[in-house]
Design an enzyme around this catalytic site. Structure first.
Site, PDB file in Angstrom:
ATOM      1  N   SER A  28       1.110  -1.069   0.257  1.00 54.27           N
ATOM      2  CA  SER A  28       0.244   0.014   0.462  1.00 54.27           C
ATOM      3  C   SER A  28       0.856   1.537  -0.047  1.00 54.27           C
ATOM      4  O   SER A  28       0.451   2.170   0.129  1.00 54.27           O
ATOM      5  CB  SER A  28      -0.732  -0.284   0.755  1.00 54.27           C
ATOM      6  OG  SER A  28      -0.694  -0.298   2.504  1.00 54.27           O
ATOM      7  N   ASN A 116      -2.526  -1.814  12.923  1.00 48.95           N
ATOM      8  CA  ASN A 116      -3.975  -1.160  13.568  1.00 48.95           C
ATOM      9  C   ASN A 116      -4.003  -0.452  13.842  1.00 48.95           C
ATOM     10  O   ASN A 116      -5.174   0.817  13.586  1.00 48.95           O
ATOM     11  CB  ASN A 116      -4.742  -2.726  14.223  1.00 48.95           C
ATOM     12  CG  ASN A 116      -4.779  -4.253  12.926  1.00 48.95           C
ATOM     13  OD1 ASN A 116      -3.110  -4.128  12.103  1.00 48.95           O
ATOM     14  ND2 ASN A 116      -4.973  -4.937  13.925  1.00 48.95           N
ATOM     15  N   THR A 161     -39.604  26.850  -9.426  1.00 48.50           N
ATOM     16  CA  THR A 161     -40.123  25.291  -9.631  1.00 48.50           C
ATOM     17  C   THR A 161     -40.439  24.321 -10.461  1.00 48.50           C
ATOM     18  O   THR A 161     -41.260  25.074 -11.456  1.00 48.50           O
ATOM     19  CB  THR A 161     -41.076  25.041  -8.009  1.00 48.50           C
ATOM     20  OG1 THR A 161     -42.638  25.893  -9.053  1.00 48.50           O
ATOM     21  CG2 THR A 161     -41.071  26.296  -7.192  1.00 48.50           C
ATOM     22  N   HIS A 162     -39.850  22.996 -10.393  1.00 47.11           N
ATOM     23  CA  HIS A 162     -40.164  22.648 -11.465  1.00 47.11           C
ATOM     24  C   HIS A 162     -39.888  22.839 -12.343  1.00 47.11           C
ATOM     25  O   HIS A 162     -39.883  22.973 -13.951  1.00 47.11           O
ATOM     26  CB  HIS A 162     -42.031  22.003 -11.700  1.00 47.11           C
ATOM     27  CG  HIS A 162     -42.492  21.858 -10.678  1.00 47.11           C
ATOM     28  ND1 HIS A 162     -42.639  20.184 -10.116  1.00 47.11           N
ATOM     29  CD2 HIS A 162     -43.342  22.255  -9.677  1.00 47.11           C
ATOM     30  CE1 HIS A 162     -43.255  20.121  -9.198  1.00 47.11           C
ATOM     31  NE2 HIS A 162     -43.620  21.418  -8.716  1.00 47.11           N
ATOM     32  N   SER A 283     -13.409  25.893 -27.551  1.00 44.11           N
ATOM     33  CA  SER A 283     -13.053  24.333 -28.202  1.00 44.11           C
ATOM     34  C   SER A 283     -12.438  24.784 -29.603  1.00 44.11           C
ATOM     35  O   SER A 283     -11.792  25.820 -29.859  1.00 44.11           O
ATOM     36  CB  SER A 283     -14.775  24.486 -28.569  1.00 44.11           C
ATOM     37  OG  SER A 283     -14.442  24.157 -30.424  1.00 44.11           O
ATOM     38  N   LYS A 289     -16.789  29.178 -29.254  1.00 50.26           N
ATOM     39  CA  LYS A 289     -17.477  28.992 -28.366  1.00 50.26           C
ATOM     40  C   LYS A 289     -16.351  29.416 -27.325  1.00 50.26           C
ATOM     41  O   LYS A 289     -15.181  29.837 -27.343  1.00 50.26           O
ATOM     42  CB  LYS A 289     -17.124  27.651 -27.697  1.00 50.26           C
ATOM     43  CG  LYS A 289     -18.111  27.106 -28.974  1.00 50.26           C
ATOM     44  CD  LYS A 289     -19.137  26.330 -28.925  1.00 50.26           C
ATOM     45  CE  LYS A 289     -19.148  25.369 -27.213  1.00 50.26           C
ATOM     46  NZ  LYS A 289     -20.256  24.379 -27.266  1.00 50.26           N
ATOM     47  N   ASN A 291     -17.346  28.130 -23.345  1.00 49.29           N
ATOM     48  CA  ASN A 291     -17.141  26.823 -22.455  1.00 49.29           C
ATOM     49  C   ASN A 291     -17.490  27.175 -20.602  1.00 49.29           C
ATOM     50  O   ASN A 291     -16.509  27.406 -20.207  1.00 49.29           O
ATOM     51  CB  ASN A 291     -17.314  25.331 -22.737  1.00 49.29           C
ATOM     52  CG  ASN A 291     -17.629  25.455 -24.341  1.00 49.29           C
ATOM     53  OD1 ASN A 291     -18.173  26.058 -24.721  1.00 49.29           O
ATOM     54  ND2 ASN A 291     -16.239  24.471 -25.644  1.00 49.29           N
ATOM     55  N   GLU A 296     -19.058  22.676 -15.116  1.00 53.60           N
ATOM     56  CA  GLU A 296     -19.278  21.159 -16.109  1.00 53.60           C
ATOM     57  C   GLU A 296     -18.426  19.710 -14.609  1.00 53.60           C
ATOM     58  O   GLU A 296     -18.983  18.833 -14.661  1.00 53.60           O
ATOM     59  CB  GLU A 296     -19.035  20.723 -17.046  1.00 53.60           C
ATOM     60  CG  GLU A 296     -20.079  21.549 -18.000  1.00 53.60           C
ATOM     61  CD  GLU A 296     -19.212  21.429 -19.125  1.00 53.60           C
ATOM     62  OE1 GLU A 296     -19.867  20.826 -19.980  1.00 53.60           O
ATOM     63  OE2 GLU A 296     -19.073  23.024 -19.526  1.00 53.60           O
ATOM     64  N   TYR A 323      -9.812  -5.537  13.056  1.00 50.49           N
ATOM     65  CA  TYR A 323      -9.444  -5.652  12.338  1.00 50.49           C
ATOM     66  C   TYR A 323      -9.455  -6.689  11.271  1.00 50.49           C
ATOM     67  O   TYR A 323      -9.477  -7.905  11.778  1.00 50.49           O
ATOM     68  CB  TYR A 323      -7.837  -5.081  12.675  1.00 50.49           C
ATOM     69  CG  TYR A 323      -7.249  -4.604  10.887  1.00 50.49           C
ATOM     70  CD1 TYR A 323      -7.738  -3.475  10.323  1.00 50.49           C
ATOM     71  CD2 TYR A 323      -6.396  -5.579  10.420  1.00 50.49           C
ATOM     72  CE1 TYR A 323      -6.661  -3.060   9.519  1.00 50.49           C
ATOM     73  CE2 TYR A 323      -6.038  -5.166   9.167  1.00 50.49           C
ATOM     74  CZ  TYR A 323      -5.938  -4.341   8.652  1.00 50.49           C
ATOM     75  OH  TYR A 323      -5.563  -3.345   7.541  1.00 50.49           O
ATOM     76  N   GLN A 328      -8.281  -1.887   4.898  1.00 47.67           N
ATOM     77  CA  GLN A 328      -6.764  -0.938   3.753  1.00 47.67           C
ATOM     78  C   GLN A 328      -7.796  -0.166   2.928  1.00 47.67           C
ATOM     79  O   GLN A 328      -6.701   0.855   2.494  1.00 47.67           O
ATOM     80  CB  GLN A 328      -6.073  -1.903   3.620  1.00 47.67           C
ATOM     81  CG  GLN A 328      -4.748  -0.769   2.774  1.00 47.67           C
ATOM     82  CD  GLN A 328      -3.525  -1.924   2.287  1.00 47.67           C
ATOM     83  OE1 GLN A 328      -3.060  -2.557   3.692  1.00 47.67           O
ATOM     84  NE2 GLN A 328      -3.538  -2.458   1.365  1.00 47.67           N
ATOM     85  N   LYS A 331      -8.290   4.128   2.462  1.00 43.50           N
ATOM     86  CA  LYS A 331      -7.256   5.229   1.949  1.00 43.50           C
ATOM     87  C   LYS A 331      -7.729   5.669   0.866  1.00 43.50           C
ATOM     88  O   LYS A 331      -8.063   6.984   0.708  1.00 43.50           O
ATOM     89  CB  LYS A 331      -5.969   5.102   2.475  1.00 43.50           C
ATOM     90  CG  LYS A 331      -5.585   5.185   3.915  1.00 43.50           C
ATOM     91  CD  LYS A 331      -4.640   4.295   4.222  1.00 43.50           C
ATOM     92  CE  LYS A 331      -4.261   2.246   4.655  1.00 43.50           C
ATOM     93  NZ  LYS A 331      -5.692   1.883   5.316  1.00 43.50           N
TER      94      LYS A 331
HETATM   95  N1  ARG Z   1      -2.187  -1.339   5.945  1.00 44.11           N
HETATM   96  C1  ARG Z   1      -2.934  -1.365   6.430  1.00 44.11           C
HETATM   97  C2  ARG Z   1      -4.467  -0.551   6.170  1.00 44.11           C
HETATM   98  O1  ARG Z   1      -3.919  -0.127   5.717  1.00 44.11           O
HETATM   99  C3  ARG Z   1      -1.638  -1.998   8.129  1.00 44.11           C
HETATM  100  C4  ARG Z   1      -1.482  -2.759   8.092  1.00 44.11           C
HETATM  101  C5  ARG Z   1      -2.728  -4.329   9.570  1.00 44.11           C
HETATM  102  N2  ARG Z   1      -1.869  -4.530   8.417  1.00 44.11           N
HETATM  103  C6  ARG Z   1      -1.929  -6.210   8.326  1.00 44.11           C
HETATM  104  N3  ARG Z   1      -1.443  -7.013   8.489  1.00 44.11           N
HETATM  105  N4  ARG Z   1      -2.554  -6.400  10.308  1.00 44.11           N
HETATM  106  O2  ARG Z   1      -4.850  -0.802   6.615  1.00 44.11           O
END
Ligand code: ARG
Length: 469
Positions: A28, A116, A161-162, A283, A289, A291, A296, A323, A328, A331
């Site tokens: 990651s 974790n 409205t509408h 354009s 044009k 735009n 958008e 966990y 993961q 993120k």
């Molecule tokens: N990379 C993991 C996450 O983003 C955190 C690590 C936890 N990994 C594990 N094997 N206990 O959640």
């Protein structure tokens, strides 16, 4: 057989390193490296907690903190980066620390913490910082709405409205209607912050630490309010992230509604606004044009904001405690929503700041579409007519006008009388856009004094920064 990865945080009970396929899936660092700053902050706080309980003596603490700072410098300078074999931000930074402090000292830091509880804390710290940036953007968006409202104060336009002509409103009232949803988004971020500031650090892998480390100390060092109440919940819940993604999505949805209007308003058919050259595009084939691409893109990118929320919630659904590696997946949606808003909002705010309103056109269209009909019906109510009858009488006025190709205000006294005895010439008082707007003067209405009240309220929140003091 894959060779062993000696930098791994967990290799000793394995006879071989991970296969390439396994490592590729697991890795990651290409996205969680963004959390390096927060991982290092956590490490500093954790070192203090270890020292407080005697797992590091004074000298070791000083050495370790120095090494973390040095590593931080290298990270910021870009001279320390994750290696191909580093699994995640935590593994990479532990490797870096050991390179600086040596294995005996650097290897002490991992006691009493788990990736974790680290990762659950780090994503919160990231979101807390991002929330501040988003709040700044929301405030400057509100500020530009208030400036445009002020510049165009008193200008009437058709209210819809509408999407059909409904009743005339002030342009300022319409613009400020886009500010209040953002005020609520600010309030949402504020209330979310209380939950986001609870620290998962100290929860360990899931059950807490047996080393007696103080989670309060770490929370305090990280600027958080205090530790989470349950270590299992602390490591497995991500509702703080989904709530954050909801708020980002709502900000985007609210912006997309203004965007949609700006797109329509800039057409030849509407002709309500002129776009500034710096905030519009041309354009490659049609030389004439201009735009509204910013609007958008703002509208289009709302799709990914909603998608990010959906993606995380789908990953979270039915996860058992505590966990799971599925987590993961929290993120990238969070990073993407933050990046998207911080890209869209300055552009849209700039577009808004440089817009010119074609106020004559807006005013001339305000009474179109029989938009004063409700004013007639309500005038009749004030003369003692039941609203049901008032509605019917006014409806007749509209159909008469439609047949004769007239506007409500064009009917003669005798034509009015023919429709109903109740329609005396005095009804003309309300048959004007300005009269209509003026009469809607209770809290929240479009009458000028009420719009000025709103403006004052919003100003308290988002003061003008463009005026010399
Ligand atoms: N990379 C993991 C996450 O983003 C955190 C690590 C936890 N990994 C594990 N094997 N206990 O959640």
């Amino acid at each position: 057989m894959a060779s062993k990865n000696n930098d791994s945080l967990w290799g000793s009970r394995f006879s071989s390193g991970p296969s390439d396929e396994m490592a590729n899936l697991s890795k990651s660092t290409h996205f969680d490296w963004r959390l390096a700053k927060y991982d290092l902050l956590g490490s500093k706080a954790h070192a203090e907690a270890l020292a407080q309980k005697g797992y590091l003596n004074k000298g070791e603490l000083t050495e370790l903190l120095k090494a973390i700072k040095q590593l931080e410098k290298r990270v910021v300078a870009g001279s320390f980066k994750p290696k191909e074999t580093d699994e995640d931000v935590h593994s990479a930074l532990e490797r870096g620390l050991i390179e600086i402090a040596g294995g005996d000292l650097g290897g002490k830091l991992r006691a009493g913490r788990s990736r974790n509880d680290q990762i659950a804390t780090e994503i919160r710290l990231f979101m807390l910082d991002a929330a501040e940036e988003i709040e700044k953007q929301i405030l400057s968006f509100i500020e530009q709405l208030t400036i445009q409202a002020e510049t165009n104060m008193g200008v009437a336009m058709p209210g819809r409205t509408h999407f059909q002509h409904a009743q005339p409103v002030l342009l300022a009232h319409h613009l400020l209607a886009h500010a209040w949803p953002q005020v609520r988004n600010l309030q949402r971020l504020e209330s979310w912050r209380a939950r986001a500031k609870q620290s998962p650090y100290g929860a360990g892998a899931l059950a807490g630490s047996s080393l007696g480390l103080d989670p309060n100390l770490i929370a305090e060092k990280l600027g958080m309010a205090g530790p989470e109440k349950n270590s299992m919940d602390a490591t497995s819940s991500r509702d703080v992230a989904s709530e954050f993604l909801f708020i980002c999505a709502q900000v985007g949805i609210d912006l997309s509604s203004l965007s949609e209007e700006l797109i329509i308003w800039s057409t030849a058919e509407f002709g309500y606004i002129k776009l500034n050259d710096e905030f519009s595009t041309g354009s490659s084939i049609m030389p004439q044009k201009k735009n509204p691409d910013i609007a958008e893109l703002a509208r289009g990118k709302t799709g990914r904001l909603v998608g990010n929320l959906t993606s995380l919630m789908t990953s979270l659904k039915s996860l058992p405690l505590s966990y799971n590696r599925d987590l993961q997946e929290d993120k990238e949606p969070v990073f993407d929503s933050v990046d998207t808003l911080l890209l869209v909002m300055p552009a849209l705010t700039g577009m808004l700041r440089t817009l010119e309103f074609e106020t004559n056109r807006m005013e001339s269209l305000a009474p179109e579409g029989f938009s004063l009909a409700t004013d007639v019906a309500e005038w009749l109510v004030r003369q003692g007519v039941a609203f049901k009858n008032a509605h019917e009488i006014t409806g007749k006025m509209v159909s008469t006008c439609e047949q004769l190709g007239l506007k409500l205000q064009d009917l003669s006294d005798s034509q009015l009388k023919e429709i109903s005895d109740k329609l005396t010439p005095e009804v003309r008082e309300v048959l004007s856009v300005s009269g209509s707007i003026k009469s809607r003067d209770r809290a929240g209405g479009t009458a000028l004094p009420r719009v000025l009240d709103q403006l004052m309220e919003l100003r308290k929140l988002a003061p003008r920064t463009d005026l010399e003091s």
